[in-house]
Design a protein around this motif. Sequence first.
Motif, PDB file in Angstrom:
ATOM      1  N   PHE A  44       0.828  -1.196   0.000  1.00 61.03           N
ATOM      2  CA  PHE A  44       0.000   0.000   0.000  1.00 61.03           C
ATOM      3  C   PHE A  44       0.871   1.258   0.000  1.00 61.03           C
ATOM      4  O   PHE A  44       0.655   2.189  -0.769  1.00 61.03           O
ATOM      5  N   GLY A  45       1.873   1.276   0.862  1.00 63.31           N
ATOM      6  CA  GLY A  45       2.789   2.409   0.925  1.00 63.31           C
ATOM      7  C   GLY A  45       3.508   2.641  -0.397  1.00 63.31           C
ATOM      8  O   GLY A  45       3.667   3.780  -0.842  1.00 63.31           O
ATOM      9  N   ASP A  46       3.914   1.557  -1.038  1.00 66.60           N
ATOM     10  CA  ASP A  46       4.583   1.668  -2.341  1.00 66.60           C
ATOM     11  C   ASP A  46       3.644   2.229  -3.399  1.00 66.60           C
ATOM     12  O   ASP A  46       4.049   3.060  -4.221  1.00 66.60           O
ATOM     13  N   LEU A  47       2.381   1.785  -3.384  1.00 69.11           N
ATOM     14  CA  LEU A  47       1.398   2.296  -4.351  1.00 69.11           C
ATOM     15  C   LEU A  47       1.174   3.796  -4.179  1.00 69.11           C
ATOM     16  O   LEU A  47       1.153   4.542  -5.166  1.00 69.11           O
ATOM     17  N   VAL A  48       1.009   4.224  -2.943  1.00 70.17           N
ATOM     18  CA  VAL A  48       0.764   5.645  -2.670  1.00 70.17           C
ATOM     19  C   VAL A  48       1.974   6.472  -3.093  1.00 70.17           C
ATOM     20  O   VAL A  48       1.828   7.508  -3.747  1.00 70.17           O
ATOM     21  N   ARG A  49       3.161   6.005  -2.763  1.00 72.84           N
ATOM     22  CA  ARG A  49       4.373   6.747  -3.130  1.00 72.84           C
ATOM     23  C   ARG A  49       4.519   6.832  -4.649  1.00 72.84           C
ATOM     24  O   ARG A  49       4.865   7.889  -5.181  1.00 72.84           O
ATOM     25  N   LYS A  50       4.231   5.757  -5.332  1.00 69.17           N
ATOM     26  CA  LYS A  50       4.351   5.736  -6.798  1.00 69.17           C
ATOM     27  C   LYS A  50       3.378   6.730  -7.440  1.00 69.17           C
ATOM     28  O   LYS A  50       3.708   7.434  -8.382  1.00 69.17           O
ATOM     29  N   GLU A  51       2.168   6.808  -6.905  1.00 65.53           N
ATOM     30  CA  GLU A  51       1.135   7.669  -7.489  1.00 65.53           C
ATOM     31  C   GLU A  51       1.232   9.127  -7.067  1.00 65.53           C
ATOM     32  O   GLU A  51       0.889  10.013  -7.835  1.00 65.53           O
ATOM     33  N   THR A  52       1.678   9.384  -5.833  1.00 69.45           N
ATOM     34  CA  THR A  52       1.652  10.752  -5.307  1.00 69.45           C
ATOM     35  C   THR A  52       3.033  11.357  -5.073  1.00 69.45           C
ATOM     36  O   THR A  52       3.145  12.563  -4.916  1.00 69.45           O
ATOM     37  N   GLY A  53       4.043  10.511  -4.988  1.00 69.27           N
ATOM     38  CA  GLY A  53       5.378  11.001  -4.645  1.00 69.27           C
ATOM     39  C   GLY A  53       5.555  11.219  -3.152  1.00 69.27           C
ATOM     40  O   GLY A  53       6.600  11.668  -2.703  1.00 69.27           O
ATOM     41  N   LYS A  54       4.524  10.916  -2.374  1.00 65.24           N
ATOM     42  CA  LYS A  54       4.567  11.065  -0.914  1.00 65.24           C
ATOM     43  C   LYS A  54       4.448   9.693  -0.276  1.00 65.24           C
ATOM     44  O   LYS A  54       3.863   8.784  -0.857  1.00 65.24           O
ATOM     45  N   THR A  55       4.955   9.591   0.949  1.00 66.35           N
ATOM     46  CA  THR A  55       4.706   8.359   1.687  1.00 66.35           C
ATOM     47  C   THR A  55       3.219   8.318   2.037  1.00 66.35           C
ATOM     48  O   THR A  55       2.541   9.357   2.036  1.00 66.35           O
ATOM     49  N   ALA A  56       2.733   7.140   2.348  1.00 63.92           N
ATOM     50  CA  ALA A  56       1.319   7.014   2.718  1.00 63.92           C
ATOM     51  C   ALA A  56       1.022   7.847   3.959  1.00 63.92           C
ATOM     52  O   ALA A  56      -0.010   8.519   4.032  1.00 63.92           O
ATOM     53  N   GLN A  57       1.941   7.839   4.917  1.00 60.86           N
ATOM     54  CA  GLN A  57       1.748   8.624   6.143  1.00 60.86           C
ATOM     55  C   GLN A  57       1.692  10.114   5.829  1.00 60.86           C
ATOM     56  O   GLN A  57       0.841  10.836   6.348  1.00 60.86           O
ATOM     57  N   ASP A  58       2.579  10.585   4.969  1.00 64.05           N
ATOM     58  CA  ASP A  58       2.569  12.002   4.579  1.00 64.05           C
ATOM     59  C   ASP A  58       1.278  12.363   3.855  1.00 64.05           C
ATOM     60  O   ASP A  58       0.727  13.440   4.061  1.00 64.05           O
ATOM     61  N   PHE A  59       0.790  11.461   3.024  1.00 64.48           N
ATOM     62  CA  PHE A  59      -0.454  11.704   2.300  1.00 64.48           C
ATOM     63  C   PHE A  59      -1.626  11.819   3.268  1.00 64.48           C
ATOM     64  O   PHE A  59      -2.456  12.725   3.156  1.00 64.48           O
ATOM     65  N   ILE A  60      -1.678  10.919   4.235  1.00 62.43           N
ATOM     66  CA  ILE A  60      -2.746  10.952   5.244  1.00 62.43           C
ATOM     67  C   ILE A  60      -2.658  12.242   6.053  1.00 62.43           C
ATOM     68  O   ILE A  60      -3.665  12.927   6.263  1.00 62.43           O
ATOM     69  N   GLN A  61      -1.450  12.589   6.490  1.00 63.72           N
ATOM     70  CA  GLN A  61      -1.278  13.806   7.283  1.00 63.72           C
ATOM     71  C   GLN A  61      -1.641  15.055   6.483  1.00 63.72           C
ATOM     72  O   GLN A  61      -2.248  15.980   7.027  1.00 63.72           O
ATOM     73  N   ALA A  62      -1.288  15.083   5.211  1.00 62.04           N
ATOM     74  CA  ALA A  62      -1.631  16.238   4.373  1.00 62.04           C
ATOM     75  C   ALA A  62      -3.142  16.386   4.261  1.00 62.04           C
ATOM     76  O   ALA A  62      -3.674  17.502   4.299  1.00 62.04           O
ATOM     77  N   THR A  63      -3.841  15.278   4.171  1.00 60.78           N
ATOM     78  CA  THR A  63      -5.298  15.304   4.112  1.00 60.78           C
ATOM     79  C   THR A  63      -5.872  15.811   5.432  1.00 60.78           C
ATOM     80  O   THR A  63      -6.802  16.624   5.442  1.00 60.78           O
ATOM     81  N   VAL A  64      -5.313  15.355   6.536  1.00 58.65           N
ATOM     82  CA  VAL A  64      -5.738  15.810   7.863  1.00 58.65           C
ATOM     83  C   VAL A  64      -5.533  17.320   7.983  1.00 58.65           C
ATOM     84  O   VAL A  64      -6.418  18.050   8.453  1.00 58.65           O
TER      85      VAL A  64
END
Length: 109
Positions: free
Chosen positions: A40-60
């Motif tokens: 999951f983390g690899d998919l998010v990083r590949k699509e967004t350039g961010k780690t999954a945690q960073d993506f979640i935090q940015a949304t928060v």
Amino acid sequence: MLTRFEALLNDYFQSKKLQILGLPSVSYWAEQLHLSANYFGDLVRKETGKTAQDFIQATVIELAKEKVFDSRKSLSEIAYEMGFKYPQHFTRLFKQHVGRTPVEYRSLN
């Protein structure tokens, strides 16, 4: 998969799950999508350039930025509403992402 994740993430934030379950972890989302946390983390990083945690935090933080302008609520109330156990953690994360504390950001309006 990312579209599905974003939809689940938005549903999570619009429901009362933040107050009940707190901030969601990467492993929580991986489980919801029936994936391993690493994949999951690899998919998010590949699509967004961010780690999954960073993506979640940015949304928060995007959601928090809207809530901070509601002067009827204290910043502590907003922090608890956003799923933080301690308002100080909310303030620290907010400042890391926005460059200003919630108080400073609120005063911009």
